[in-house]
Design an enzyme around this catalytic site. Structure first.
Site, PDB file in Angstrom:
ATOM      1  CB  CYS A  22     -48.995 -16.637 -17.598  1.00  0.00           C
ATOM      2  SG  CYS A  22     -49.934 -15.200 -17.027  1.00  0.00           S
ATOM      3  CG  HIS A  62     -45.453 -14.017 -19.673  1.00  0.00           C
ATOM      4  ND1 HIS A  62     -46.053 -14.922 -20.513  1.00  0.00           N
ATOM      5  CD2 HIS A  62     -46.445 -13.478 -18.919  1.00  0.00           C
ATOM      6  CE1 HIS A  62     -47.363 -14.926 -20.290  1.00  0.00           C
ATOM      7  NE2 HIS A  62     -47.623 -14.072 -19.314  1.00  0.00           N
TER       8      HIS A  62
END
Length: 512
Positions: free
Chosen positions: A329, A437
């Site tokens: 991310c 994630h």
């Protein structure tokens, strides 16, 4: 409702245990926290964002998480400002004072609606407070503790952390600062994180019950290495994660950004037998690790500037070509060449140079992507070839879009937003970036990734790993067993059954 005498008293974990206990006893049960402040968040099945603690508690209940379980989430961004997420959707950034003065009255109605829906569809709702219910400077607009207990007409269990010391003073002091009507809601105490011989504590427990007229429902022993995800990075200060790597182990380093978020992405590495996991925040700590992980962050630009100021950026760029780096991310965004923010969504800098380890350009956008996703790893080069074709799943939370240049994508993912190619990999397969994630929570991918590094290092692959899901479920049961043994559950159930009878034998109000 579980409230605490202070932050980190163990409220979230106790609520998680109670959720599991009630679910195992056949109740329909759901967690609830009216307002959460955390950088470690959770994406629901319908692509909404809530605090991770309530997502984990829903897993302990055996039910899908919903936005009603945490209708308001505050995500700190620095400078006394937080992103305000309401019913899973960000509505903007607010300063602490503006939020308290202007938005709290609106928040009450949102909280009422979510709480009512949960109470109408579940036999038991386990409510969690925040911090302490007697923060005098904030109490007039506290919408997470006694106000919520009153809305739900819920009895309150007060939990205190004995490990930090002063447990009796913290309990009695909390009662002293509560209003009489609030004090009447406190129906029991739980002493948490106890180490030692319980017989040495019993005189204090007897004194506490006589002093307050409120029973001690149980003393919960201190639990080590409990594999239940945390939402607060303060836990990183307490975890023994800086042991030096030994022969046949992989030295894995996680960069600890000031605004690190979703750090539980790396939790499964704690249990891999060949991994020494370290969190570092300075060049002196970095060393020559086998794998460097750049995790998520609430503010990519600020943490990238921090990385540069600390000298870590220069060290990362100068790592040997064979060094393995994984960016997730915000960490993925940092690996790129440029970060563009023309609308000043992320910061007051319209453009910033990245680390240049991947040929990508990230543009920050006002719209936030929150979605669960699953797919398959594409053809990987070099050392990453062992990952080709593996299935992966996880979730995305980001406010940017990254465009690849002369670099191949990492995976093809499918989500509610459609099919898209995610991430990037350098030509040698040593630097991987992804928005996914939870990538390390995929058992086969995690083990193959680590084994690929082992082989490159001249070590034999291990090949097998324990199911991360199985380990999580076992941890829920282990923790529930410990709490169920330590707490007088019959008395707790009686308190819940008679929750409307608030004028009890509580002697504290009449003591003077």
């Amino acid at each position: 409702m579980v409230q605490g005498t202070a932050s980190d008293a163990g409220k979230s974990l106790l609520c998680t245990a109670l959720c599991r206990i009630f679910a195992r006893r056949g109740f329909t049960v759901a967690p609830f926290k009216s307002q959460n402040m955390a950088l470690n968040s959770y994406v629901t099945a319908d692509g909404k964002e809530i605090g991770r603690a309530q997502g984990v508690q829903a897993e302990a209940c055996g039910i899908p998480a919903t936005v009603d379980m945490n209708p308001i989430l505050l995500k700190p961004k620095g400078n006394m400002t937080s992103q305000v997420v309401v019913r899973g959707v960000p509505i903007g950034d607010m300063s602490a004072i503006d939020y308290r003065l202007d938005y709290v009255p609106t928040a009450i109605g949102i909280i009422k609606d979510s709480l009512a829906r949960l109470c109408n569809t579940h036999e038991v709702v386990v409510l969690e407070g925040a911090g302490s219910p007697v923060e005098i400077n904030l109490k007039d607009r506290d919408i997470t503790n006694m106000k919520v207990a009153e809305l739900a007409d819920a009895p309150v269990i007060l939990v205190a952390d004995i490990d930090r010391g002063g447990v009796f003073a913290s309990i009695v002091g909390t009662l002293e600062l509560l209003e009489p009507r609030e004090r009447e809601r406190v129906k029991g105490f739980v002493i948490n994180k106890f180490r030692g011989d319980i017989r040495l504590l019993e005189p204090g427990l007897d004194w506490l019950e006589k002093r307050t007229g409120i029973p001690v429902l149980g003393v919960v022993p201190y639990q080590r290495d409990l594999y239940i995800e945390s939402e607060d990075s303060v836990v990183l200060d307490k975890m023994n994660l800086k042991k030096p790597a030994v022969a046949n182990e992989l030295d894995v380093v996680v960069i600890r950004f000031p605004l690190i978020s979703n750090f539980t992405d790396v939790d499964p590495l704690r249990f891999e037998p060949d991994v020494s996991l370290r969190f570092v925040s300075s060049p002196d700590e970095l060393g020559q690790p086998d794998l460097i992980i750049l995790p998520g962050t609430k503010n990519t630009v600020d943490d990238l500037l921090w990385l540069t100021q600390k000298g870590l950026a220069a060290r990362l760029v100068a790592m040997p070509p064979a060094a393995n780096i994984l960016g997730i991310c915000g960490g993925y965004q940092m690996l790129g060449s440029r970060l563009l923010d023309p609308d000043l969504v992320e910061s007051n800098l319209p453009e910033l140079q990245g680390l240049g380890l991947l040929d990508i350009t990230t543009r920050f956008l006002p719209h936030k992507t929150t979605v669960q996703a699953a797919g398959r790893v594409l053809d990987m080069p070099g050392a990453a070839s062992c990952l080709t074709g593996l299935t992966v799943e996880g979730y995305e939370i980001h406010m940017g879009r990254s465009e690849r240049g002369n670099v191949r994508p990492f995976a093809r993912l499918c989500s509610a937003n459609g099919v898209h190619e995610d991430g990037a990999v350098n030509r040698d397969g040593t630097v991987i970036g992804t928005y996914l994630h939870g990538i390390l929570h995929n058992d086969e991918w995690r083990r193959s990734f680590l084994d690929g590094i082992r082989v490159k290092k001249g070590l034999l692959p291990i090949g097998k790993t324990t199911s991360n899901y199985k380990r999580r479920m076992e941890a829920f049961d282990q923790w529930a067993d410990a709490v169920e043994t330590a707490i007088d559950m019959d008395r707790l159930l009686s308190i819940m059954k008679n929750k409307g009878e608030h004028k009890s034998e509580n002697l504290y109000a009449n003591r003077r």
